[in-house]
Write a protein that holds these residues in place. Structure first.
Motif, PDB file in Angstrom:
ATOM      1  N   VAL A 168      75.040 -55.046 106.219  1.00 17.24           N
ATOM      2  CA  VAL A 168      75.879 -55.400 105.078  1.00 17.24           C
ATOM      3  C   VAL A 168      76.244 -54.157 104.272  1.00 17.24           C
ATOM      4  CG1 VAL A 168      75.978 -56.688 102.904  1.00 17.24           C
ATOM      5  CG2 VAL A 168      74.919 -57.720 104.923  1.00 17.24           C
ATOM      6  N   LEU A 169      75.229 -53.318 103.978  1.00 17.13           N
ATOM      7  CA  LEU A 169      75.443 -52.198 103.061  1.00 17.13           C
ATOM      8  C   LEU A 169      76.258 -51.052 103.653  1.00 17.13           C
ATOM      9  CD1 LEU A 169      72.070 -51.810 101.102  1.00 17.13           C
ATOM     10  CD2 LEU A 169      74.124 -53.096 100.499  1.00 17.13           C
ATOM     11  N   MET A 170      76.085 -50.753 104.941  1.00 18.79           N
ATOM     12  CA  MET A 170      76.781 -49.596 105.508  1.00 18.79           C
ATOM     13  C   MET A 170      78.312 -49.756 105.487  1.00 18.79           C
ATOM     14  SD  MET A 170      74.599 -47.271 106.088  1.00 18.79           S
ATOM     15  CE  MET A 170      75.399 -46.141 107.208  1.00 18.79           C
ATOM     16  N   PRO A 171      78.865 -50.909 105.875  1.00 20.93           N
ATOM     17  CA  PRO A 171      80.329 -51.057 105.747  1.00 20.93           C
ATOM     18  C   PRO A 171      80.796 -50.968 104.293  1.00 20.93           C
ATOM     19  CG  PRO A 171      79.438 -52.722 107.238  1.00 20.93           C
ATOM     20  CD  PRO A 171      78.265 -52.060 106.587  1.00 20.93           C
ATOM     21  N   ILE A 172      80.022 -51.547 103.354  1.00 22.15           N
ATOM     22  CA  ILE A 172      80.383 -51.462 101.933  1.00 22.15           C
ATOM     23  C   ILE A 172      80.420 -50.007 101.491  1.00 22.15           C
ATOM     24  CG2 ILE A 172      79.606 -51.995  99.572  1.00 22.15           C
ATOM     25  CD1 ILE A 172      78.438 -54.601 100.664  1.00 22.15           C
ATOM     26  N   LEU A 173      79.443 -49.217 101.951  1.00 21.16           N
ATOM     27  CA  LEU A 173      79.368 -47.806 101.594  1.00 21.16           C
ATOM     28  C   LEU A 173      80.648 -47.070 101.995  1.00 21.16           C
ATOM     29  CD1 LEU A 173      76.286 -45.526 102.022  1.00 21.16           C
ATOM     30  CD2 LEU A 173      78.469 -44.762 102.926  1.00 21.16           C
ATOM     31  N   PHE A 174      81.138 -47.323 103.220  1.00 17.19           N
ATOM     32  CA  PHE A 174      82.343 -46.630 103.687  1.00 17.19           C
ATOM     33  C   PHE A 174      83.589 -47.090 102.934  1.00 17.19           C
ATOM     34  CE2 PHE A 174      79.720 -45.375 107.294  1.00 17.19           C
ATOM     35  CZ  PHE A 174      80.198 -44.089 107.548  1.00 17.19           C
ATOM     36  N   VAL A 175      83.680 -48.374 102.605  1.00 14.86           N
ATOM     37  CA  VAL A 175      84.825 -48.877 101.840  1.00 14.86           C
ATOM     38  C   VAL A 175      84.892 -48.199 100.473  1.00 14.86           C
ATOM     39  CG1 VAL A 175      85.794 -50.899 100.672  1.00 14.86           C
ATOM     40  CG2 VAL A 175      84.952 -51.100 103.020  1.00 14.86           C
ATOM     41  N   ILE A 176      83.756 -48.129  99.775  1.00 13.33           N
ATOM     42  CA  ILE A 176      83.708 -47.477  98.462  1.00 13.33           C
ATOM     43  C   ILE A 176      84.079 -46.010  98.573  1.00 13.33           C
ATOM     44  CG2 ILE A 176      82.186 -46.791  96.556  1.00 13.33           C
ATOM     45  CD1 ILE A 176      80.607 -49.358  97.007  1.00 13.33           C
ATOM     46  N   MET A 177      83.564 -45.356  99.621  1.00 13.69           N
ATOM     47  CA  MET A 177      83.846 -43.933  99.816  1.00 13.69           C
ATOM     48  C   MET A 177      85.344 -43.687  99.958  1.00 13.69           C
ATOM     49  SD  MET A 177      82.271 -40.986 100.117  1.00 13.69           S
ATOM     50  CE  MET A 177      80.625 -41.168 100.796  1.00 13.69           C
ATOM     51  N   PHE A 178      86.019 -44.495 100.765  1.00 10.34           N
ATOM     52  CA  PHE A 178      87.455 -44.287 100.974  1.00 10.34           C
ATOM     53  C   PHE A 178      88.260 -44.581  99.708  1.00 10.34           C
ATOM     54  CE2 PHE A 178      86.434 -44.517 105.567  1.00 10.34           C
ATOM     55  CZ  PHE A 178      87.075 -43.346 105.957  1.00 10.34           C
ATOM     56  N   LEU A 179      87.838 -45.541  98.908  1.00 17.05           N
ATOM     57  CA  LEU A 179      88.504 -45.802  97.628  1.00 17.05           C
ATOM     58  C   LEU A 179      88.424 -44.576  96.716  1.00 17.05           C
ATOM     59  CD1 LEU A 179      87.385 -49.455  96.730  1.00 17.05           C
ATOM     60  CD2 LEU A 179      89.720 -48.670  97.168  1.00 17.05           C
ATOM     61  N   LEU A 180      87.249 -43.967  96.668  1.00 11.05           N
ATOM     62  CA  LEU A 180      87.066 -42.776  95.835  1.00 11.05           C
ATOM     63  C   LEU A 180      87.894 -41.599  96.334  1.00 11.05           C
ATOM     64  CD1 LEU A 180      83.204 -43.015  95.296  1.00 11.05           C
ATOM     65  CD2 LEU A 180      84.930 -43.170  93.496  1.00 11.05           C
ATOM     66  N   ILE A 181      87.969 -41.440  97.649  1.00 16.25           N
ATOM     67  CA  ILE A 181      88.746 -40.331  98.210  1.00 16.25           C
ATOM     68  C   ILE A 181      90.225 -40.482  97.881  1.00 16.25           C
ATOM     69  CG2 ILE A 181      89.555 -39.287 100.376  1.00 16.25           C
ATOM     70  CD1 ILE A 181      86.758 -39.897 101.522  1.00 16.25           C
ATOM     71  N   ILE A 182      90.758 -41.683  98.067  1.00 17.75           N
ATOM     72  CA  ILE A 182      92.179 -41.931  97.778  1.00 17.75           C
ATOM     73  C   ILE A 182      92.495 -41.580  96.328  1.00 17.75           C
ATOM     74  CG2 ILE A 182      93.939 -43.731  97.552  1.00 17.75           C
ATOM     75  CD1 ILE A 182      92.543 -45.110  99.989  1.00 17.75           C
ATOM     76  N   ARG A 183      91.596 -41.993  95.413  1.00 16.50           N
ATOM     77  CA  ARG A 183      91.826 -41.699  94.000  1.00 16.50           C
ATOM     78  C   ARG A 183      91.745 -40.189  93.737  1.00 16.50           C
ATOM     79  NH1 ARG A 183      94.482 -42.781  89.641  1.00 16.50           N
ATOM     80  NH2 ARG A 183      95.165 -40.825  90.543  1.00 16.50           N
TER      81      ARG A 183
END
Length: 441
Positions: A168-183
């Protein structure tokens, strides 16, 4: 007592990647990169990961699966009635010690999820951080909450606890990471941060750059602390160790590099110092977030990301200690988890108080938390890594190791791997260890 096994290859890869992906990637990697010249450090770090980290990662996984034991039991199985099991004990001690202060820093990250909601551009971030770590009740509370979450996962078991959580946590981690990178990369002025991060400056190289890169490789891959041996001991014979280790290496390195893409463009966009050390996470970045649109949202999800990464690593460290008690003394999992977790919580109190009650403590100019971190990263982890490499390369034997590693693998280990593990890795890591001790003393 029947020993659990991972129910799938994906479950093992995510769990081992989760062990590797933690504060080392998101808290430690950016500030070490920033203080070592940016892109040039990354090149040396990638070389360290490939030529030092990967051979040890494969050897620890193979050693764990072959013995199906915890770190102490693994050495005892191959070399009974010798002093070698003390190397396994050193690994267990490493995991125990690191988790005690790791939980303190993770607790800071959890606290900042809540604190972020009230941050403004006018906030005094150095004072906020200083006030938080120098108080008594609040850091202890968050340290306790984080350790309780870690204990609860390990108490539930390998499959129902660790494997279920990381899926559960590993996919969430990558989603959050990509949101931060885009910003981050879309901010005005982000190009300077990307240049610092991607364009090597060879004049920035020092000997410290190499030792920090090797140390970071050990810390981020959870090498030398028994975690990979323990996770490997739950791995099925039908799985490929060489390929699984490759996936872990890719995931771990990707998260570290992505953390840089999320942080450095934003730091440069607002004219801040990338070499601001450990304060980069808790002082510099909150200041950055308050100056960007939807900054509160991105601040909250960044510290949520930090907490998730910390939890996927902390469970592996506690599992090292718990598996030892289960294997060697036949303890019940819940009993071992809660008792050891509580003891680790107590051992974490001194570094937590190092900014208040124990603020006068100094060891070679370091406070309590930095002392714990120095002993762990420059003595325990490399020491255990050196001795494990010597053991698997010379005592257990390269032939036995490569036979285990090459089972069901399309990618076979050969003579280059043997040369690295038997001679080059121990020599390089020993040299780094001596240099860092000399530098500190």
């Amino acid at each position: 007592m029947e020993r659990e096994n991972w129910t799938s290859r994906l479950g093992f890869i995510l769990a081992a990647s989760g062990s590797a992906i933690g504060l080392g990637n998101i808290w430690r990697f950016p500030f070490v990169t920033g203080t070592n010249g940016g892109a040039i450090f990354i090149l040396i770090y990638l070389a360290s990961i490939l030529f030092i980290g990967y051979p040890i990662l494969v050897s620890e996984m193979s050693f764990g699966r072959f013995t199906s034991k915890n770190p102490i039991g693994a050495f005892k199985k191959i070399a009974p009635k010798t002093a070698w099991p003390w190397v396994g004990a050193l690994g267990v001690l490493s995991g125990f010690t690191i988790l005690s202060y790791y939980s303190v820093v993770a607790g800071w990250g959890m606290a900042y999820i809540v604190k972020s909601i009230n941050f403004t551009a006018e906030s005094n971030f150095p004072a906020i951080f200083s006030t938080h770590i120098s108080s008594l009740a609040e850091p202890i509370l968050w340290h306790g909450i984080f350790m309780f979450l870690t204990i609860a996962v390990i108490g539930a078991g390998v499959v129902n606890g660790i494997q279920r959580l990381v899926k559960v946590l590993m996919p969430i981690l990558f989603v959050i990471m990509f949101l931060l990178i885009i910003r981050s990369v879309t901010l005005e002025g982000a190009a300077a941060g990307l240049e610092f991060y991607l364009k090597p400056d060879f004049s920035a190289i020092t000997f410290q750059t190499f030792t920090d890169a090797i140390s970071q490789a050990f810390f981020t891959l959870s090498l030398g602390m028994g975690a990979i041996i323990t996770y490997g001991s739950y791995l099925s014979e039908k799985e490929s160790i060489n390929e699984s280790a490759g996936y872990v290496l890719i995931f771990d390195t990707a998260v570290a590099l992505l953390a840089g893409f999320a942080i450095f463009p934003a730091v440069f966009a607002f004219g801040l110092d990338p070499a601001s050390g450990p304060g980069l996470t808790f002082i510099t970045l909150p200041a950055v977030f308050t100056q960007m649109p939807f900054g509160i949202f991105f601040s909250v999800i960044f510290f949520l990301l930090l907490t998730i990464a910390a939890l996927t690593s902390s469970i592996s460290m506690l599992e090292v200690v718990v598996s030892f008690l289960i294997d060697e003394y036949n303890w019940q999992r819940k009993k071992a988890s809660y008792l050891m977790g509580f003891l680790i919580f107590l051992v974490g109190i001194p570094p937590l108080l190092g900014y208040s009650s124990f603020s006068n403590f100094s060891f070679l100019g370091m406070d309590v938390l930095d002392t714990y971190d120095w002993f762990s990263n420059y003595i325990l982890l490399p020491g255990c890594g050196i001795l494990t490499s010597i053991f698997v390369g010379h005592i257990w034997g390269i032939e036995n190791l490569t036979k285990e590693a090459n089972k069901n693998s399309r990618f076979k280990m050969g003579s280059i791997y043997a040369l690295l593990l038997k001679y080059i890795v121990p020599a390089v890591v020993l040299f780094m260890m001596i240099f860092n001790i000399y530098q500190t003393v």
